[in-house]
Write a protein that holds these residues in place. Structure first.
Motif, short mmCIF file in Angstrom:
data_model
loop_
_atom_site.label_atom_id
_atom_site.label_comp_id
_atom_site.label_asym_id
_atom_site.label_seq_id
_atom_site.Cartn_x
_atom_site.Cartn_y
_atom_site.Cartn_z
N PHE A 6 31.19 -2.58 21.41
CA PHE A 6 32.53 -2.99 21.46
C PHE A 6 32.78 -3.78 22.74
O PHE A 6 34.09 -4.00 22.80
CB PHE A 6 33.66 -1.88 21.53
CG PHE A 6 33.26 -0.99 20.39
CD1 PHE A 6 33.30 -1.50 18.96
CD2 PHE A 6 33.13 0.42 20.49
CE1 PHE A 6 33.04 -0.54 17.80
CE2 PHE A 6 32.99 1.28 19.38
CZ PHE A 6 32.99 0.63 18.05
N THR A 7 31.84 -4.61 23.41
CA THR A 7 32.06 -5.33 24.36
C THR A 7 32.38 -6.81 23.53
O THR A 7 32.08 -6.75 22.58
CB THR A 7 30.91 -5.79 25.14
OG1 THR A 7 29.60 -6.19 24.57
CG2 THR A 7 30.49 -4.64 26.07
N LEU A 51 28.44 -11.37 18.63
CA LEU A 51 27.17 -11.04 17.67
C LEU A 51 27.24 -10.65 16.20
O LEU A 51 26.52 -11.07 15.58
CB LEU A 51 26.14 -10.30 18.48
CG LEU A 51 25.72 -10.80 19.93
CD1 LEU A 51 24.72 -9.94 20.54
CD2 LEU A 51 24.95 -12.06 19.60
N LEU A 52 28.36 -9.58 16.27
CA LEU A 52 28.44 -9.06 14.87
C LEU A 52 29.15 -10.02 14.03
O LEU A 52 28.63 -10.25 12.83
CB LEU A 52 29.55 -7.77 15.19
CG LEU A 52 29.96 -6.77 13.79
CD1 LEU A 52 28.56 -6.47 13.22
CD2 LEU A 52 30.98 -6.07 14.20
N THR A 53 29.90 -10.96 14.51
CA THR A 53 30.79 -12.08 13.79
C THR A 53 29.53 -13.01 13.61
O THR A 53 29.56 -13.73 12.43
CB THR A 53 31.50 -12.92 14.77
OG1 THR A 53 32.81 -11.94 15.18
CG2 THR A 53 32.21 -13.99 13.98
N VAL A 54 28.66 -13.30 14.44
CA VAL A 54 27.57 -14.26 14.17
C VAL A 54 26.41 -13.66 13.15
O VAL A 54 26.00 -14.43 12.49
CB VAL A 54 26.73 -14.68 15.51
CG1 VAL A 54 25.51 -15.16 15.27
CG2 VAL A 54 27.62 -15.52 16.37
N ILE A 58 23.43 -5.53 18.62
CA ILE A 58 24.34 -4.82 17.71
C ILE A 58 24.10 -3.62 17.42
O ILE A 58 24.99 -2.72 17.28
CB ILE A 58 24.43 -5.77 16.17
CG1 ILE A 58 25.01 -7.19 16.54
CG2 ILE A 58 25.48 -5.32 15.28
CD1 ILE A 58 24.84 -8.28 15.35
N PHE A 59 22.71 -3.18 17.10
CA PHE A 59 22.50 -1.91 16.34
C PHE A 59 21.48 -1.48 17.55
O PHE A 59 20.37 -2.27 17.90
CB PHE A 59 21.93 -2.01 15.19
CG PHE A 59 22.83 -2.74 14.02
CD1 PHE A 59 24.13 -1.92 13.96
CD2 PHE A 59 22.52 -3.83 13.62
CE1 PHE A 59 24.89 -2.46 12.96
CE2 PHE A 59 23.51 -4.52 12.66
CZ PHE A 59 24.54 -3.69 12.19
N PRO A 60 21.30 -0.28 18.03
CA PRO A 60 20.57 -0.15 18.99
C PRO A 60 18.95 0.40 18.39
O PRO A 60 18.11 0.26 19.21
CB PRO A 60 20.78 1.29 19.46
CG PRO A 60 21.65 1.98 18.24
CD PRO A 60 22.24 0.86 17.60
N LEU A 61 18.79 0.44 17.10
CA LEU A 61 17.42 0.86 16.56
C LEU A 61 16.92 0.02 15.95
O LEU A 61 15.81 0.24 15.32
CB LEU A 61 17.81 2.14 15.62
CG LEU A 61 18.32 3.63 16.45
CD1 LEU A 61 18.22 4.56 15.71
CD2 LEU A 61 17.20 3.72 17.76
#
Length: 184
Positions: A31-32, A38-41, A91-94
């Motif tokens: 949520f930074t 990056l989620l948008t990209v 975006i995702f840790p795993l």
């Protein structure tokens, strides 16, 4: 140490690294503004692709995109593991690092170029332009935004790699489809 002890120790270390990655993601990335960027990209290229894809070439185009994902993710993983570069936000840790590029921007770009420029000459020109944009515009922006940090790597080295990815995937896709048509 016997093999079982080595395997157990390796598993313990792997789980500890995973735990630390999740902790870092949860408290430093999630949520930074960089995470939202990056989620948008990650999402926007697929929306563009859905609107622009020519369904006539969809299976062929998707094959090319799948190969782009496999190749770019493999190179990225190798470079990351060898300490050539690192990424500061995920975006995702795993999932593999920089999935927004490897699973979205690159394959969508290559797929749209492939569907628009069917002949080799124009395709190569378009791939070279895209490679230049990725290398000398996008990567410096990612560095400036503190999302990508080259360590033992000059980002200009990516230019021929981006071109090679485009050439290999087009050649392989066309080869497979010509073999499939020959069987009909």
């Amino acid at each position: 140490m016997d093999n079982e002890e080595i395997a157990n120790r390796t598993l313990d270390l792997t789980l500890e690294i995973t735990r630390l990655n999740i902790y870092e993601w949860r408290y430093l990335d999630l949520f930074t503004w960089q995470w939202w960027l990056l989620l948008t990209v990650f999402i926007i290229p697929w929306i563009v692709f859905i609107k622009m894809v020519d369904k006539k070439y969809l299976p062929e185009t998707m094959l090319l995109g799948t190969w782009v994902i496999i190749i770019s993710e493999t190179f990225d993983h190798i470079g990351y593991e060898l300490g050539m570069w690192t990424y500061l936000v995920e975006i995702f840790p795993l999932f593999p690092r920089f999935e927004e590029v490897n699973f979205s921007v690159l394959p969508v770009t290559y797929m749209l170029i492939y569907q628009k420029y069917r002949d080799w000459k124009k395709y190569i020109q378009a791939i070279a332009i895209a490679a230049g944009i990725f290398t000398w515009i996008c990567e410096p922006i990612l560095i400036w935004l503190n999302l990508y940090v080259p360590l033992n790597w000059n980002p200009s080295y990516g230019f021929p790699i981006y071109i090679a990815i485009g050439l290999i995937t087009k050649w392989g896709t066309q080869k497979i489809y010509s073999l499939a048509k020959a069987k009909d």
